[in-house]
Write an enzyme that holds these catalytic residues in place. Structure first.
Site, PDB file in Angstrom:
ATOM      1  N   ASP A   1       0.862  -1.177   0.000  1.00 53.53           N
ATOM      2  CA  ASP A   1       0.000   0.000   0.000  1.00 53.53           C
ATOM      3  C   ASP A   1       0.901   1.231   0.000  1.00 53.53           C
ATOM      4  OD1 ASP A   1      -1.786   2.022   0.488  1.00 53.53           O
ATOM      5  OD2 ASP A   1      -2.762   1.066   2.183  1.00 53.53           O
ATOM      6  N   SER A   2       0.516   2.258  -0.720  1.00 50.01           N
ATOM      7  CA  SER A   2       1.365   3.440  -0.866  1.00 50.01           C
ATOM      8  C   SER A   2       1.482   4.268   0.408  1.00 50.01           C
ATOM      9  CB  SER A   2       0.826   4.342  -1.969  1.00 50.01           C
ATOM     10  OG  SER A   2      -0.406   4.924  -1.567  1.00 50.01           O
TER      11      SER A   2
ATOM     12  N   ASP B   1      -7.876  -7.468   1.017  1.00 46.74           N
ATOM     13  CA  ASP B   1      -7.034  -7.550   2.206  1.00 46.74           C
ATOM     14  C   ASP B   1      -7.767  -6.898   3.364  1.00 46.74           C
ATOM     15  OD1 ASP B   1      -5.489  -4.730   3.107  1.00 46.74           O
ATOM     16  OD2 ASP B   1      -6.406  -4.714   1.129  1.00 46.74           O
TER      17      ASP B   1
ATOM     18  N   HIS C   1      -5.754 -19.413  12.866  1.00 47.30           N
ATOM     19  CA  HIS C   1      -7.047 -19.977  12.488  1.00 47.30           C
ATOM     20  C   HIS C   1      -7.815 -19.036  11.560  1.00 47.30           C
ATOM     21  CE1 HIS C   1     -11.103 -21.549  12.538  1.00 47.30           C
ATOM     22  NE2 HIS C   1     -11.459 -20.296  12.744  1.00 47.30           N
TER      23      HIS C   1
END
Length: 376
Positions: free
Chosen positions: A92-93, A271, A340
């Site tokens: 990410d920038s 994400d 998990h």
């Protein structure tokens, strides 16, 4: 970077594909664990690779720029060699981090001026500078510098923000095209669609982004305060315009339900910090629903965490034992929960991919939505 579209679902816009990078192939749709500082909190690289089955992880330009710093990363030969992760990395920038530091930053034409959250020192991120930093990090996929507009912004603010993001994009794209990677392999550059919750601005931004012909495209500025249904609407608006032969990355999203709905609407990459952050606080996501591991109901439940679990932790540890660890404030509890949850997220997108290829994704998704949103 190459993208191959392999299958599409007949009843939705869901797609299955392959992204090929210098550090390996990624099967889409894919969830990417967040490794902000070059590490996914509490998780070893071998666990990411072997138990969680992660195919790509994230690093963050803002945080890595401040610590350990570009000088160390350059000496190491990039983040892959620094942290030992041999598979693809996306960075990410830093635009979202600057957005979240609203009290310590000013947005100007040249870039984002901010103070470090570590020591208060002054810094500037320019569109060109963030490309250079990501060249040093060595990410397989780099992101354009943008302003992440709050989901509740009015039209006047959203308009001003989008115009600035587009001007920054032109500069960043030009600098990207004029520079090369430092470590002997190509790096892709994804522009980011912004426009808040205004469909006309989203369309304008999507057309702008699509016109560059980048190897992939991102959708930013969602899941930042707007209702989920509005987020889904904006995804549909944008994906009607973004090219189908390039991967689409929805940034910072989200819950298992968010992920399924995004895939349904043609998103390929996602994400979020939720699986690890919520896991560290005792929340587990499973194929049967959501579990709060501090609840007394698990105290004498000796079944595995998830009986058909995708990760070794589900078969080794019982619900009663994991609750005991959380109640006792043992660090192992946070590690088990993080592994998990990440394994479940990767299992979920893997199942989505399998059903897209099989041709029954939409019906499977409707059933899975009911399950993953149930509180156990």
């Amino acid at each position: 970077m190459k993208f191959e579209l392999q299958a599409t679902d007949k009843a939705s816009s869901a797609r299955a594909g392959l992204i090929t990078t210098a550090h390996g192939t990624i099967e889409t749709p894919i969830f990417m664990p967040v490794g902000t500082l070059g590490s996914v909190k509490g998780v070893h690289m071998h666990e990411l690779r072997d138990d969680i089955k992660a195919q790509i992880i994230l690093g963050n330009t803002y945080h890595l720029y401040l610590r350990p710093g570009t000088e160390i990363l350059l000496q190491a030969g990039g983040l892959h060699k620094f942290n030992g992760w041999e598979r693809p990395i996306l960075t990410d920038s830093g635009g979202f981090q600057v957005f979240s530091l609203s009290a310590n930053r000013k947005l100007k034409e040249d870039g984002a001026h901010f103070r470090s959250h570590i020591d208060g020192s002054k810094h500037v991120f320019t569109p060109e500078g963030t490309v250079d930093i990501q060249r040093i990090i060595g990410a397989d996929i780099m992101m354009a510098l943008d302003e992440c507009t709050p989901g509740t912004a009015d039209r006047t603010y959203a308009r001003k923000s989008l115009d600035l993001t587009h001007r920054w994009l032109d500069r960043g794209w030009k600098h990207y095209k004029e520079t090369e990677g430092l470590y002997g392999y190509d790096q892709a550059f994804f522009p980011i669609v912004q426009g808040c919750t205004y469909a006309d601005m989203r369309r304008e931004s999507a057309r702008k982004v699509a016109s560059l012909g980048a190897e992939g495209n991102a959708i930013g500025g969602l899941a930042v305060g707007e209702p989920a249904e509005v987020m889904y609407e904006m995804i549909e608006v944008v994906n009607d315009i973004l090219p189908a032969d390039r991967p689409r990355y929805l940034m910072g999203v989200g819950t298992p339900a968010n992920i399924l709905e995004a895939i349904d609407r043609g998103v390929d990459m996602m994400d979020c910090v939720m699986p690890t952050r919520n896991g560290r606080n005792g929340m587990l996501f499973t194929s049967e629903g959501i579990m709060n591991m501090r609840n007394k109901k698990w105290a004498d439940d000796f079944r595995p965490i998830q009986e058909d679990g995708p990760s070794y932790v589900d078969r080794v540890y019982s619900r009663a034992y994991l609750r005991h660890l959380f109640i006792s404030q043992e660090l192992l509890a946070m590690q088990i929960a993080s592994i998990h949850n990440l394994a479940f997220y990767l299992w979920l997108v893997g199942e989505a991919r399998r059903h897209i290829i099989a041709g029954d994704f939409h019906s499977w998704k409707e059933d899975m939505l009911k399950r993953v949103t149930t509180r156990l």
